[in-house]
Design an enzyme around this catalytic site. Sequence first.
Site, short mmCIF file in Angstrom:
data_model
loop_
_atom_site.label_atom_id
_atom_site.label_comp_id
_atom_site.label_asym_id
_atom_site.label_seq_id
_atom_site.Cartn_x
_atom_site.Cartn_y
_atom_site.Cartn_z
N LYS A 11 4.00 1.53 -1.01
CA LYS A 11 4.74 1.65 -2.27
C LYS A 11 3.85 2.18 -3.38
CE LYS A 11 8.15 -1.82 -1.09
NZ LYS A 11 8.40 -3.26 -1.09
N LYS A 71 0.84 -1.21 0.00
CA LYS A 71 0.00 0.00 0.00
C LYS A 71 0.88 1.26 0.00
CE LYS A 71 -4.11 -1.82 2.31
NZ LYS A 71 -5.13 -1.34 1.38
N HIS A 110 2.67 7.59 15.41
CA HIS A 110 2.44 6.14 15.56
C HIS A 110 0.98 5.80 15.28
CE1 HIS A 110 6.03 5.30 18.50
NE2 HIS A 110 6.37 5.99 17.45
N GLU A 168 1.77 -2.09 13.76
CA GLU A 168 2.17 -0.76 14.25
C GLU A 168 2.94 -0.05 13.14
OE1 GLU A 168 4.20 0.95 18.23
OE2 GLU A 168 5.63 0.22 16.76
N ASP A 191 2.37 -4.45 18.62
CA ASP A 191 3.54 -4.07 17.82
C ASP A 191 4.38 -5.26 17.37
OD1 ASP A 191 4.46 -4.72 20.33
OD2 ASP A 191 5.99 -3.17 20.36
N ARG A 237 8.14 0.86 9.67
CA ARG A 237 8.63 2.22 9.89
C ARG A 237 8.75 2.92 8.54
NH1 ARG A 237 13.31 2.01 13.78
NH2 ARG A 237 11.62 1.77 15.30
N GLU A 280 19.66 7.50 19.16
CA GLU A 280 19.27 7.45 20.58
C GLU A 280 19.00 6.01 21.00
OE1 GLU A 280 16.20 7.62 23.86
OE2 GLU A 280 16.05 6.78 21.87
N VAL A 311 9.32 -8.18 12.17
CA VAL A 311 8.41 -8.88 13.09
C VAL A 311 9.19 -8.99 14.39
CG1 VAL A 311 7.23 -11.07 13.54
CG2 VAL A 311 7.27 -10.16 11.23
P1 0O2 Z 1 11.79 -1.34 19.49
O1 0O2 Z 1 13.10 -1.94 19.78
O2 0O2 Z 1 11.86 -0.20 18.50
O3 0O2 Z 1 10.71 -2.33 19.12
P2 0O2 Z 1 4.80 -0.16 24.16
O4 0O2 Z 1 4.69 -0.22 22.65
O5 0O2 Z 1 3.79 -1.03 24.82
O6 0O2 Z 1 6.22 -0.41 24.63
P3 0O2 Z 1 3.70 2.44 24.18
O7 0O2 Z 1 3.91 3.63 25.07
O8 0O2 Z 1 2.31 2.04 23.90
O9 0O2 Z 1 4.54 1.26 24.74
O10 0O2 Z 1 4.41 2.61 22.81
P4 0O2 Z 1 4.92 3.88 22.09
O11 0O2 Z 1 5.71 4.74 22.99
O12 0O2 Z 1 3.78 4.50 21.34
O13 0O2 Z 1 5.87 3.23 21.02
C1 0O2 Z 1 6.82 2.27 21.34
C2 0O2 Z 1 7.82 2.21 20.20
O14 0O2 Z 1 8.09 3.53 19.69
C3 0O2 Z 1 9.16 1.72 20.68
O15 0O2 Z 1 9.17 0.33 20.55
C4 0O2 Z 1 10.15 2.41 19.76
O16 0O2 Z 1 10.22 1.76 18.52
C5 0O2 Z 1 9.48 3.75 19.57
N1 0O2 Z 1 9.87 4.70 20.62
C6 0O2 Z 1 9.07 5.19 21.59
N2 0O2 Z 1 9.76 6.05 22.38
C7 0O2 Z 1 11.00 6.12 21.88
C8 0O2 Z 1 12.18 6.86 22.26
O17 0O2 Z 1 12.20 7.62 23.21
N3 0O2 Z 1 13.30 6.66 21.50
C9 0O2 Z 1 13.33 5.83 20.43
N4 0O2 Z 1 14.45 5.71 19.74
N5 0O2 Z 1 12.22 5.10 20.07
C10 0O2 Z 1 11.09 5.25 20.76
P5 0O2 Z 1 10.04 -0.56 21.56
O18 0O2 Z 1 9.36 -1.88 21.65
O19 0O2 Z 1 10.26 0.17 22.85
O20 0O2 Z 1 11.40 -0.67 20.87
#
Ligand code: 0O2
Length: 217
Positions: free
Chosen positions: A33, A31, A131, A150, A83, A88, A165, A55
């Site tokens: 692309k 979608k 997101h 996600e 997620d 991305r 970061e 995944v």
């Molecule tokens: P990874 O390694 O990228 O998979 P949850 O998803 O349950 O942990 P929440 O608050 O619902 O928590 O999710 P949020 O904050 O909407 O999004 C989570 C994902 O966004 C993260 O996945 C990261 O990919 C990204 N993200 C959120 N905050 C940050 C941040 O401060 N810095 C960076 N670099 N990425 C962020 P994961 O599973 O934590 O990590």
Amino acid sequence: NETADLIEKMVGEMNTLMVYYRCAIMEVETKLKVLNEEFSLKHDRNPINSIKSRVKSYASIREKLQRGGIVATPEQIEKNLNDIAGVRVICSFLDDVYDVAEALLKQDDITLLCIKDYIKNPKPNGYRSLHLIIEIPIFLQHEKHMVKVEIQLRTIAQDFWASLEHQMRYKKNFVFTEEMANELLECATMSATLDERMEKLNICVNKDENNENQTGK
Ligand code: 0O2
């Protein structure tokens, strides 16, 4: 023997679930692309710079389930984790992020479950990204299965900051000192300024392009 059968059944179900997530990623990528192709035909540039999909690994799934006190069954995973399939989308300009998201969400087979706009409301550490948690059908031989994906949309500058970061934070679970956290926040602000300035330049380019078209140059 019964235990072995049970384990085999669970592994089979988990593998099937992971295939569903991979299929949903393929659907979303296609979608995106298609949207990129259409836009590039109309405007002679690509709103999407790149797409990175994954995944979630079994180790990360297990860790997240444990944290949430959720039983590790395929049903519970599907119900509670949003997620496992992650896409991305790295966009060229800020406007592209919102245009691509809007065009995607308009499609009638996509259901939006949750939206978090960390661009309008950045995280305290400076993280910026849009997101979306969506649900999309995948069509199998005998059934249609709804799968959650996600989608993180961000600009090149936002991705630059988030990638570095993330690398630093995950290195030995490093906890930033206050000084370092402030420095990171300042870098995030600088990249946000960069995005705004590039956006303004692009608006000027588009205006010029429209004028040229109107005057038939
Ligand atoms: P990874 O390694 O990228 O998979 P949850 O998803 O349950 O942990 P929440 O608050 O619902 O928590 O999710 P949020 O904050 O909407 O999004 C989570 C994902 O966004 C993260 O996945 C990261 O990919 C990204 N993200 C959120 N905050 C940050 C941040 O401060 N810095 C960076 N670099 N990425 C962020 P994961 O599973 O934590 O990590």
